[in-house]
Design an enzyme around this catalytic site. Structure first.
Site, PDB file in Angstrom:
ATOM      1  N   HIS A 246       0.816  -1.056  -0.070  1.00 18.80           N
ATOM      2  CA  HIS A 246      -0.035   0.020   0.132  1.00 18.80           C
ATOM      3  C   HIS A 246       1.009   1.133  -0.054  1.00 18.80           C
ATOM      4  O   HIS A 246       2.251   1.269  -0.218  1.00 18.80           O
ATOM      5  CB  HIS A 246      -1.026  -0.248   0.949  1.00 18.80           C
TER       6      HIS A 246
ATOM      7  N   GLU B 297      -1.911  -6.808   8.170  1.00 14.81           N
ATOM      8  CA  GLU B 297      -0.903  -6.894   8.994  1.00 14.81           C
ATOM      9  C   GLU B 297      -0.900  -7.509  10.140  1.00 14.81           C
ATOM     10  O   GLU B 297      -1.699  -8.054  10.940  1.00 14.81           O
ATOM     11  CB  GLU B 297      -0.221  -5.304   8.757  1.00 14.81           C
TER      12      GLU B 297
END
Length: 194
Positions: free
Chosen positions: A13, A84
């Protein structure tokens, strides 16, 4: 059985305020900065509408927004396994800050209190590999630095803590693939800035 010559395209990202500051960002759902948005759009130009058999994204906004700005949200499937690492008590803290309390602390060696063990993250990463292994073409994975580094170690058949060797910047593209019948890294940490 893995589809021969399948490639996994790993897209980290774009920048957030916490990635910019070095704060560990696991479960906290932060938006992209303006620069992060620009770099996510640059990923889209780099990929140039490349077709993928499967597009998976983390459920967190920073990965989903990167996926959208790169032009793949219409075909993206949210995969919880691409979240994550849950940093537990170290969420939102930088390594330098943690070192004030624990000078010798190392994420890859010591883990995190009240968060996920590295083996748990590796199990999630392996589930993503398994899910994509029978795809009829290349797969794109929009996710986060540490989970993608651990996924890379799993792809290569290495222990999860070897992910520490695969530095990965925000808004980059990496490709895992094959050389003959051996899993390899085909491209790593490619910035798409113009």
């Amino acid at each position: 059985m893995t589809t021969p010559h399948l490639q996994l395209w790993l897209i980290r990202h774009g920048e957030t305020e916490w990635s910019l500051s070095g704060a560990h960002t696991g479960r906290t759902d932060l938006p992209l900065t303006a620069r992060g948005q620009q770099r996510a759009q640059a990923i889209g130009r780099y990929l140039n509408a490349r077709p993928f058999a499967v597009v998976l994204t983390s459920p967190l906004e920073r990965a989903r927004e990167t996926c959208r700005l790169a032009g793949y949200s219409a075909s993206a499937i949210i995969d919880e396994n691409l979240r994550e690492w849950d940093y537990g008590d170290f969420e939102g803290r930088s390594t330098a800050d943690i070192h004030h309390d624990s000078p010798n602390w190392n994420l890859w060696k010591d883990g995190v209190p009240h968060g996920e063990a590295i083996e748990q993250v590796a199990a999630r990463a392996q589930r993503v590999i398994d899910r994509t292994s029978t795809a009829n073409g290349d797969c794109a994975l929009f996710a986060h630095g540490h989970v993608l580094r651990i996924l890379t170690a799993c792809w290569l058949g290495l222990p999860p803590n070897t992910g520490r060797l695969f530095g990965l910047d925000t808004a980059t593209v990496s490709v895992l693939g094959w050389e003959h019948d051996t899993r390899v890294i085909r491209l790593w940490n490619r910035s798409t800035d113009e």
